[in-house]
Write a protein that holds these residues in place. Structure first.
Motif, PDB file in Angstrom:
ATOM      1  N   UNK A  92     -14.019  -8.224  10.432  1.00 30.27           N
ATOM      2  CA  UNK A  92     -13.938  -9.010  11.676  1.00 30.27           C
ATOM      3  C   UNK A  92     -13.253  -8.267  12.818  1.00 30.27           C
ATOM      4  N   UNK A  93     -12.140  -7.596  12.531  1.00 28.87           N
ATOM      5  CA  UNK A  93     -11.452  -6.799  13.557  1.00 28.87           C
ATOM      6  C   UNK A  93     -11.763  -5.339  13.244  1.00 28.87           C
ATOM      7  N   UNK A  94     -12.824  -4.828  13.818  1.00 23.47           N
ATOM      8  CA  UNK A  94     -13.259  -3.474  13.468  1.00 23.47           C
ATOM      9  C   UNK A  94     -12.612  -2.402  14.331  1.00 23.47           C
ATOM     10  N   UNK A  95     -11.958  -2.814  15.432  1.00 23.20           N
ATOM     11  CA  UNK A  95     -11.286  -1.857  16.304  1.00 23.20           C
ATOM     12  C   UNK A  95      -9.830  -2.265  16.500  1.00 23.20           C
ATOM     13  N   UNK A  96      -9.032  -1.304  16.867  1.00 25.17           N
ATOM     14  CA  UNK A  96      -7.614  -1.560  17.114  1.00 25.17           C
ATOM     15  C   UNK A  96      -7.469  -2.518  18.294  1.00 25.17           C
ATOM     16  N   UNK A  97      -6.832  -3.665  18.065  1.00 25.84           N
ATOM     17  CA  UNK A  97      -6.648  -4.659  19.126  1.00 25.84           C
ATOM     18  C   UNK A  97      -5.220  -4.654  19.669  1.00 25.84           C
ATOM     19  N   UNK A 111      17.522  -0.604  -8.113  1.00 35.40           N
ATOM     20  CA  UNK A 111      18.357  -0.549  -6.916  1.00 35.40           C
ATOM     21  C   UNK A 111      18.115  -1.802  -6.078  1.00 35.40           C
ATOM     22  N   UNK A 112      18.555  -2.953  -6.578  1.00 38.58           N
ATOM     23  CA  UNK A 112      18.276  -4.209  -5.862  1.00 38.58           C
ATOM     24  C   UNK A 112      18.930  -4.284  -4.492  1.00 38.58           C
ATOM     25  N   UNK A 113      19.987  -3.515  -4.281  1.00 39.38           N
ATOM     26  CA  UNK A 113      20.694  -3.569  -3.003  1.00 39.38           C
ATOM     27  C   UNK A 113      20.306  -2.430  -2.067  1.00 39.38           C
ATOM     28  N   UNK A 114      19.260  -1.699  -2.427  1.00 38.28           N
ATOM     29  CA  UNK A 114      18.853  -0.586  -1.582  1.00 38.28           C
ATOM     30  C   UNK A 114      18.310  -1.101  -0.254  1.00 38.28           C
ATOM     31  N   UNK A 115      18.398  -0.271   0.753  1.00 36.88           N
ATOM     32  CA  UNK A 115      17.936  -0.655   2.085  1.00 36.88           C
ATOM     33  C   UNK A 115      16.421  -0.870   2.084  1.00 36.88           C
ATOM     34  N   UNK A 116      16.002  -1.955   2.707  1.00 34.41           N
ATOM     35  CA  UNK A 116      14.567  -2.243   2.768  1.00 34.41           C
ATOM     36  C   UNK A 116      13.833  -1.145   3.526  1.00 34.41           C
ATOM     37  N   UNK A 117      12.691  -0.784   2.990  1.00 30.33           N
ATOM     38  CA  UNK A 117      11.844   0.209   3.639  1.00 30.33           C
ATOM     39  C   UNK A 117      10.620  -0.510   4.182  1.00 30.33           C
ATOM     40  N   UNK A 118      10.294  -0.258   5.408  1.00 28.97           N
ATOM     41  CA  UNK A 118       9.128  -0.908   5.987  1.00 28.97           C
ATOM     42  C   UNK A 118       8.262   0.119   6.704  1.00 28.97           C
ATOM     43  N   UNK A 119       7.013  -0.236   6.861  1.00 27.73           N
ATOM     44  CA  UNK A 119       6.051   0.625   7.547  1.00 27.73           C
ATOM     45  C   UNK A 119       5.249  -0.223   8.518  1.00 27.73           C
ATOM     46  N   UNK A 120       4.847   0.386   9.599  1.00 27.63           N
ATOM     47  CA  UNK A 120       4.080  -0.320  10.629  1.00 27.63           C
ATOM     48  C   UNK A 120       2.606   0.053  10.515  1.00 27.63           C
ATOM     49  N   UNK A 121       1.766  -0.974  10.561  1.00 24.30           N
ATOM     50  CA  UNK A 121       0.323  -0.772  10.492  1.00 24.30           C
ATOM     51  C   UNK A 121      -0.352  -1.523  11.637  1.00 24.30           C
ATOM     52  N   UNK A 122      -1.495  -1.010  12.033  1.00 23.80           N
ATOM     53  CA  UNK A 122      -2.323  -1.744  12.983  1.00 23.80           C
ATOM     54  C   UNK A 122      -2.910  -2.956  12.264  1.00 23.80           C
ATOM     55  N   UNK A 123      -3.040  -4.057  12.968  1.00 19.08           N
ATOM     56  CA  UNK A 123      -3.604  -5.256  12.350  1.00 19.08           C
ATOM     57  C   UNK A 123      -5.024  -4.994  11.857  1.00 19.08           C
ATOM     58  N   UNK A 124      -5.751  -4.136  12.560  1.00 22.79           N
ATOM     59  CA  UNK A 124      -7.128  -3.829  12.169  1.00 22.79           C
ATOM     60  C   UNK A 124      -7.196  -2.998  10.893  1.00 22.79           C
ATOM     61  N   UNK A 125      -6.075  -2.410  10.453  1.00 23.72           N
ATOM     62  CA  UNK A 125      -6.063  -1.598   9.236  1.00 23.72           C
ATOM     63  C   UNK A 125      -5.850  -2.437   7.982  1.00 23.72           C
ATOM     64  N   UNK A 126      -5.440  -3.677   8.155  1.00 23.79           N
ATOM     65  CA  UNK A 126      -5.154  -4.551   7.015  1.00 23.79           C
ATOM     66  C   UNK A 126      -6.457  -5.197   6.540  1.00 23.79           C
ATOM     67  N   UNK A 127      -6.789  -5.124   5.255  1.00 27.77           N
ATOM     68  CA  UNK A 127      -7.998  -5.797   4.763  1.00 27.77           C
ATOM     69  C   UNK A 127      -7.966  -7.284   5.102  1.00 27.77           C
TER      70      UNK A 127
END
Length: 242
Positions: A92-97, A111-127
């Motif tokens: 449905x979203x075939x291009x970067x919006x 390591x339950x108390x380890x610092x959270x790691x996050x990554x940024x993705x384009x919404x169009x990259x998510x299935x």
């Protein structure tokens, strides 16, 4: 006629309105064709001479599109939920919006108390896939379901694959979407929803449709319960991962 400004020995500056008035006075449009008056003077047009200073300015806003990313959608009007997967050549979203999401990874094992790691993705990259839509006049709002845990790159072309496989969509509808629809439907609505893929395909062939996109409208209160039921079903089925 407003006063004209002379320039040079054979030229004259005029506004568009002045040129039209002159053409009417002499009964000829030659001034627009030759750029000269009957006396041979050339005309230099200056549109600033026709400027208008408004006494009142009215401003309005035209919203072209709205993108709402949420885990708990709420609607004020009826919305149609598809009764089977809607398959297209592209997602449905075939291009970067120009919309991004931050995906937080779980803590490392041990390591339950380890610092959270996050990554940024384009919404169009998510299935993602089509789930529903609401239409009013010429405006249409589409509802998509995204799967952040499925984010991955295609093994051969090394690009993000944002389409959900057909067989997985079929399983999702048969085990999650249709049961949730039937859970919130009234007894009078049940005969019209909840068909499996074979039944919908048969109905489409009867009508001569090449692509069936059967859907059923639900009112806002039902939609809220519908999304809650989806979360409940997903949390209970064996292949769900917490």
């Amino acid at each position: 006629m407003p006063e004209r400004t002379r320039f040079g020995r054979d030229g004259e500056e005029m506004g568009a309105g002045e040129m039209m008035a002159y053409a009417r006075s002499v009964g000829s449009n030659d001034i627009f064709v030759t750029g000269r008056k009957e006396n041979g003077n050339y005309v230099r047009i200056n549109l600033e001479r026709d400027r208008i200073i408004p006494n009142r300015i009215i401003m309005s806003v035209d919203i072209d599109s709205v993108i709402w990313v949420t885990r708990f959608p709420r609607f004020a009007k009826w919305l149609n939920i598809y009764m089977q997967p809607v398959i297209r050549k592209y997602a449905p979203i075939k291009k970067h919006n120009h919309v991004y999401i931050d995906v937080i990874y779980p803590p490392e094992e041990g390591k339950p108390n380890s610092t959270d790691v996050h990554a940024r993705f384009k919404l169009s990259q998510v299935p993602h896939l089509f789930l529903g839509k609401v239409s009013e006049g010429n405006a249409t709002a589409n509802l998509y379901m995204h799967f952040p845990r499925m984010i991955h790159k295609h093994p051969h072309i090394r690009r993000f694959s944002n389409m959900v496989p057909w067989d997985l969509q079929g399983t999702l509808w048969e085990e999650v979407i249709i049961p949730a629809m039937r859970h919130v439907a009234t007894p009078a609505e049940l005969p019209y929803i909840g068909f499996n893929r074979e039944e919908l395909a048969f109905k489409a062939r009867e009508k001569g449709e090449k692509r069936a996109e059967a859907s059923y409208p639900f009112k806002p209160a039902q939609l809220t319960k519908f999304f809650e039921e989806i979360n409940t079903i997903v949390s209970l089925i064996p292949w769900h991962c917490d």
